[in-house]
Design an enzyme around this catalytic site. Structure first.
Site, short mmCIF file in Angstrom:
data_model
loop_
_atom_site.label_atom_id
_atom_site.label_comp_id
_atom_site.label_asym_id
_atom_site.label_seq_id
_atom_site.Cartn_x
_atom_site.Cartn_y
_atom_site.Cartn_z
CB SER A 249 -6.80 0.80 13.36
OG SER A 249 -7.69 1.45 13.82
CG ASP B 47 -6.51 -6.63 -4.86
OD1 ASP B 47 -6.50 -7.09 -3.97
OD2 ASP B 47 -7.80 -6.62 -5.71
NE ARG C 14 -6.25 -1.25 -5.12
CZ ARG C 14 -7.41 -2.02 -4.26
NH1 ARG C 14 -8.44 -2.28 -4.51
NH2 ARG C 14 -7.20 -0.29 -3.17
NE ARG C 15 -4.62 4.46 -6.49
CZ ARG C 15 -5.07 4.77 -4.50
NH1 ARG C 15 -5.75 5.71 -5.24
NH2 ARG C 15 -4.52 4.72 -3.15
CB THR D 92 -3.99 8.86 4.59
OG1 THR D 92 -5.26 8.49 5.48
CG2 THR D 92 -2.46 9.65 5.90
N GLY E 7 0.80 -0.85 -0.02
CA GLY E 7 -0.15 -0.08 0.22
C GLY E 7 0.82 1.02 0.03
CB ALA E 8 4.23 2.33 -1.21
CE1 TYR F 232 -10.39 0.15 9.53
CE2 TYR F 232 -10.96 1.35 10.65
CZ TYR F 232 -9.50 1.07 9.34
OH TYR F 232 -8.55 1.36 9.81
P1 NDP Z 1 -4.55 5.05 2.35
O1 NDP Z 1 -6.01 4.92 1.63
O2 NDP Z 1 -4.10 6.42 2.12
O3 NDP Z 1 -3.87 4.47 1.29
C1 NDP Z 1 -4.07 2.79 1.40
C2 NDP Z 1 -3.55 2.12 0.99
O4 NDP Z 1 -3.51 0.64 1.39
C3 NDP Z 1 -3.31 2.44 -0.45
O5 NDP Z 1 -1.66 2.45 -0.93
C4 NDP Z 1 -3.78 1.33 -1.90
O6 NDP Z 1 -3.06 1.46 -3.06
C5 NDP Z 1 -3.46 0.55 0.04
N1 NDP Z 1 -4.71 -0.91 -0.53
C6 NDP Z 1 -5.81 -1.19 -0.23
N2 NDP Z 1 -6.46 -1.77 -0.92
C7 NDP Z 1 -5.67 -2.98 -1.51
C8 NDP Z 1 -5.81 -3.68 -2.15
N3 NDP Z 1 -6.35 -4.87 -2.16
N4 NDP Z 1 -4.39 -4.34 -2.63
C9 NDP Z 1 -3.13 -3.72 -2.47
N5 NDP Z 1 -3.23 -2.67 -2.44
C10 NDP Z 1 -4.30 -2.10 -1.50
O7 NDP Z 1 -4.96 5.43 3.34
P2 NDP Z 1 -3.72 4.81 4.46
O8 NDP Z 1 -2.50 4.86 4.61
O9 NDP Z 1 -4.04 5.96 6.30
O10 NDP Z 1 -4.07 3.56 5.42
C11 NDP Z 1 -3.22 2.62 5.34
C12 NDP Z 1 -3.57 1.75 6.57
O11 NDP Z 1 -3.56 2.30 7.73
C13 NDP Z 1 -4.71 1.15 6.44
O12 NDP Z 1 -4.23 -0.44 6.66
C14 NDP Z 1 -5.73 1.77 7.54
O13 NDP Z 1 -6.62 0.43 8.11
C15 NDP Z 1 -4.68 1.97 8.76
N6 NDP Z 1 -5.19 3.68 9.32
C16 NDP Z 1 -5.20 3.89 9.12
C17 NDP Z 1 -5.29 5.28 9.67
C18 NDP Z 1 -5.64 6.50 9.53
O14 NDP Z 1 -7.24 7.28 10.40
N7 NDP Z 1 -5.55 6.28 8.22
C19 NDP Z 1 -5.82 5.20 11.27
C20 NDP Z 1 -5.46 4.21 11.51
C21 NDP Z 1 -5.31 2.59 10.70
P3 NDP Z 1 -3.82 1.00 -4.30
O15 NDP Z 1 -5.73 1.34 -3.64
O16 NDP Z 1 -3.17 1.24 -5.43
O17 NDP Z 1 -3.76 -1.06 -4.02
C1 8X3 Z 2 -8.38 4.69 11.20
C2 8X3 Z 2 -8.18 5.48 12.53
O1 8X3 Z 2 -10.33 5.64 14.07
O2 8X3 Z 2 -11.28 6.03 11.86
O3 8X3 Z 2 -8.03 3.51 11.28
O4 8X3 Z 2 -11.20 3.98 12.98
S1 8X3 Z 2 -10.25 5.85 12.68
#
Ligand code: NDP
Ligand code: 8X3
Length: 259
Positions: free
Chosen positions: A147, A67, A41-42, A194, A16-17, A159
């Site tokens: 999380s 994916d 994926r993108r 994000t 997920g970079a 979730y």
């Molecule tokens: P973003 O939406 O900014 O990034 C999510 C990343 O996950 C993207 O790079 C996306 O890449 C990748 N991803 C999603 N689905 C897939 C898939 N099926 N296969 C491969 N890659 C995938 O969100 P965040 O950076 O905030 O989230 C990252 C992690 O942190 C997640 O696990 C989220 O649950 C967790 N998190 C986030 C919080 C927040 O408040 N932001 C708080 C706590 C936890 P692409 O779409 O290109 O595949």
């Molecule tokens: C992301 C943080 O509080 O929206 O996991 O669930 S919260």
């Protein structure tokens, strides 16, 4: 200590970079001399990031476009890594998402499946693919992004359950991999700005914006700092669990919003 631009001879794989935490983590480790495998994926976003990261001298960057929900794609991407990329020192299981925010009786089955298939099964698939490479070398560090939602909040049901699973899975594999000298760290962030909320609300920027109203949330760089800290501790030290929130958030259910 800042190892900026010094070649580390270490390799990080982050899922997920293409956005948010994963992108910030890739940038942080690249700036500190690590070789980086970025996944998502993108494809276009991966290509852009690969070009950017390669501007750090002395490091190598590899993009893997798959994916995490597809077991065969995951196994094929990792099993077909060129030999020079097989020595993965750090795996950050970050790819994940929330989709929808509803009471359970109004939940949408497709949303549930996307969350469970990505956050739980995808994370397990990537761990299954990469961990044998670490076991073989008797060395490694797996960092799972969970999380604060491991503790439930209203409307979060599936979730929250998926992130509770990440927490328990992390504890379980730490036991399995103990004798293999592999560290397992679970990081539980709170609200961070994000693309997460845009994805949760299916592109509705107004709803996504309300999430952070009156709050200064965490940034992706804050999480990258924490991951980097955990990953660069001495060999005998492992942070097992790290919960990080912004100062205006006490836990999954309690925030203090300023007018
Ligand atoms: P973003 O939406 O900014 O990034 C999510 C990343 O996950 C993207 O790079 C996306 O890449 C990748 N991803 C999603 N689905 C897939 C898939 N099926 N296969 C491969 N890659 C995938 O969100 P965040 O950076 O905030 O989230 C990252 C992690 O942190 C997640 O696990 C989220 O649950 C967790 N998190 C986030 C919080 C927040 O408040 N932001 C708080 C706590 C936890 P692409 O779409 O290109 O595949
Ligand atoms: C992301 C943080 O509080 O929206 O996991 O669930 S919260």
């Amino acid at each position: 200590m800042n190892f900026k631009y010094k070649k580390m001879n270490k390799t990080l794989l982050v899922t997920g970079a293409t956005s948010g935490f994963g992108k910030a983590i890739a940038r942080r480790f690249a700036a500190n001399g690590y070789n980086i495998i970025i996944t998502g994926r993108r494809k276009e976003r991966l290509e852009e990031l690969e070009t950017e990261l390669k501007s750090h001298s002395g490091i190598k960057v590899l993009s893997l476009n798959f994916d995490v929900r597809n077991y065969n794609e995951v196994m094929s991407a990792i099993n077909n890594l060129p030999d020079e990329w097989k020595a993965i020192d750090i795996l950050v299981n970050n790819a994940g998402l929330a989709v929808g925010l509803n009471h359970i009786d109004k939940g949408v089955v497709d949303d549930w499946e996307r969350m469970i298939d990505t956050n739980v099964k995808g994370l397990i698939y990537v761990t299954r693919a990469v961990s044998p490479l670490m076991v073989e070398r008797n060395s490694g560090h797996i960092i799972n992004i969970g999380s604060v939602a491991r503790d439930p909040y209203e409307n979060g049901n599936v979730y929250c359950a998926s992130k509770a699973a990440v927490d328990t899975f992390s504890k379980a594999i730490r036991i399995d991999l103990l004798k293999n000298n592999i560290k397992v760290t679970h990081i539980a962030p709170g609200m961070a700005d994000t693309e997460f909320s845009i994805v949760r609300f299916k592109g509705d920027a107004e709803k996504a914006g309300i999430t952070y109203k009156g709050i200064k949330p965490l940034t992706a760089d804050d999480i990258a700092d924490a991951v980097f800290y955990c990953a660069t501790l001495p060999a005998h030290v492992c942070i097992n669990d790290l919960e990080i929130t912004c100062t205006q958030q006490a836990n999954a259910t309690t925030n203090f919003r300023k007018e």
